[in-house]
Design an enzyme around this catalytic site. Structure first.
Site, PDB file in Angstrom:
ATOM      1  N   GLY A  24      30.311  62.020  14.378  1.00  0.00           N
ATOM      2  CA  GLY A  24      30.705  62.434  13.035  1.00  0.00           C
ATOM      3  C   GLY A  24      32.207  62.368  12.832  1.00  0.00           C
ATOM      4  O   GLY A  24      32.991  62.715  13.724  1.00  0.00           O
ATOM      5  N   GLU A  79      35.489  63.069  14.793  1.00  0.00           N
ATOM      6  CA  GLU A  79      35.597  62.042  15.834  1.00  0.00           C
ATOM      7  C   GLU A  79      35.000  62.523  17.153  1.00  0.00           C
ATOM      8  O   GLU A  79      35.602  62.404  18.212  1.00  0.00           O
ATOM      9  CB  GLU A  79      37.058  61.605  16.024  1.00  0.00           C
ATOM     10  CG  GLU A  79      37.645  60.941  14.805  1.00  0.00           C
ATOM     11  CD  GLU A  79      39.060  60.428  15.009  1.00  0.00           C
ATOM     12  OE1 GLU A  79      39.415  59.457  14.332  1.00  0.00           O
ATOM     13  OE2 GLU A  79      39.808  60.996  15.845  1.00  0.00           O
ATOM     14  N   HIS A  80      33.804  63.060  17.061  1.00  0.00           N
ATOM     15  CA  HIS A  80      33.077  63.475  18.260  1.00  0.00           C
ATOM     16  C   HIS A  80      31.593  63.613  17.935  1.00  0.00           C
ATOM     17  O   HIS A  80      31.179  63.547  16.778  1.00  0.00           O
ATOM     18  CB  HIS A  80      33.619  64.796  18.823  1.00  0.00           C
ATOM     19  CG  HIS A  80      33.470  65.965  17.886  1.00  0.00           C
ATOM     20  ND1 HIS A  80      34.521  66.458  17.129  1.00  0.00           N
ATOM     21  CD2 HIS A  80      32.400  66.739  17.576  1.00  0.00           C
ATOM     22  CE1 HIS A  80      34.102  67.472  16.411  1.00  0.00           C
ATOM     23  NE2 HIS A  80      32.805  67.660  16.652  1.00  0.00           N
ATOM     24  N   ALA A  81      30.804  63.785  18.983  1.00  0.00           N
ATOM     25  CA  ALA A  81      29.378  64.086  18.861  1.00  0.00           C
ATOM     26  C   ALA A  81      29.085  65.285  19.760  1.00  0.00           C
ATOM     27  O   ALA A  81      29.963  65.785  20.470  1.00  0.00           O
ATOM     28  CB  ALA A  81      28.533  62.877  19.274  1.00  0.00           C
TER      29      ALA A  81
END
Length: 318
Positions: free
Chosen positions: A277, A230-232
């Site tokens: 992602g 839950e981040h990029a």
């Protein structure tokens, strides 16, 4: 400019109602409520004072929108969905301020769902009918059950066979690299050599994996209902291989999304910078190996999806 339609039986005190909005039988709207354009509020609903509703949102029958609700544009709220704004309610006892609950743009809430106070339903997310949402829901996640858990992610126009399981590769086969329609994300299939003494899979950095790693980490012992990622990243490249068991990877470039199942030790996925992602659906025995192009740097992480979409929009602007 078209004035809002308000049914004769409705009790509407607010003057802050947008054009083309339709308010049907026996709806009650308090004086300070703000309702956008092209909103449809169906019969027997109630909207309190400290409420903001965006454009083109649909609120079906029997929905009570209490103080503290912030509802975005293009939201669907099914019949008899229940919102709450006080975690510890007592009769005739009121908090100084009510918890703020946010329903972001494009989200959908199924009929009879219960939304606890203070949560955020992310952009494009879907809450199943009858679900009880106790925690915030990530963008584009599908949640069901009580308590609600992530069971999938909303599909979109990105098309590929990325979710199909590859057959085990033999020594004679060429390595496969497949673009999946999400930015520069690629799936990779490496050499797979079966042998009675033990199987072997091998890949080479820079030649097959598009960077030389400076760090790796392993993710394992993940409860199957948990979601990770839950981040990029601004600059960091990542490469993921599920060396044991399986897990699903959702990739998002701000416009397109796709889900890839990693279920073989000779299959990997490359995530370039500015790729959102998510990893979920871990099998009980899953071990996820992640290579990164850079050392850990907290400032390189993008953890807010709205910030991520602003950055990707700026990148794609002419």
């Amino acid at each position: 400019m078209t004035e809002p339609f308000i049914h004769a039986s409705a009790d509407v005190k607010s003057s802050k109602i947008g054009k083309n909005t339709r308010i049907w039988q026996y709806v009650v709207v308090f004086p300070d409520a703000v309702i956008g354009d092209d909103v449809n509020v169906c019969s027997h609903s109630l909207i309190e004072n400290d409420v903001v509703i965006g454009d083109r949102t649909t609120i079906k029958s029997g929905v009570y929108v209490w103080d503290g609700l912030r509802i975005g544009s293009d939201v669907f709220i099914g019949p008899n969905a229940t919102f709450t704004n006080d975690k510890f309610p007592r009769s005739k006892v009121y908090p100084e301020t009510f918890s703020q609950t946010v329903i972001q743009d494009g989200a959908s809430i199924g009929g009879g769902a219960v939304i606890l106070p203070g949560v955020t339903i992310g952009t494009g997310a879907m809450v199943g009918a009858g679900a009880v949402v106790t925690k915030s829901v990530p963008p584009y996640a599908i949640v069901t059950g009580s308590p609600a858990r992530i069971t999938g992610y909303v599909e979109n126009s990105a098309s590929s066979d990325a979710t199909k399981t590859p057959a085990a590769k033999t020594q004679e086969q060429d390595d496969a690299v497949v673009r999946i329609g999400v930015g520069d994300v690629t799936t990779h299939r490496f050499k797979y050599i079966a042998d009675m003494r033990g199987d072997l899979s091998v890949g080479e950095f820079h030649k097959e994996i598009p960077f030389t790693p400076k760090r790796y980490f392993l993710v394992f012992n993940v409860p199957s209902q948990k979601t990770r990622g839950e981040h990029a990243h601004h600059k960091c490249h990542q490469f993921l291989i599920c060396v044991k068991g399986s897990c699903a990877v959702v990739v998002d470039d701000g416009t397109n999304r796709a889900e890839v199942l990693l279920d073989a030790p000779n299959k990997g996925i490359y995530l370039p910078p500015l790729t959102w992602g998510i990893q979920y659906k871990y099998s009980e025995d899953a071990v996820l190996l992640v290579f990164t192009s850079d050392y850990y740097e907290a400032d390189d992480y993008i953890r807010d999806y709205s910030e991520f979409t602003k950055l990707t929009a700026k990148k794609s602007a002419p």
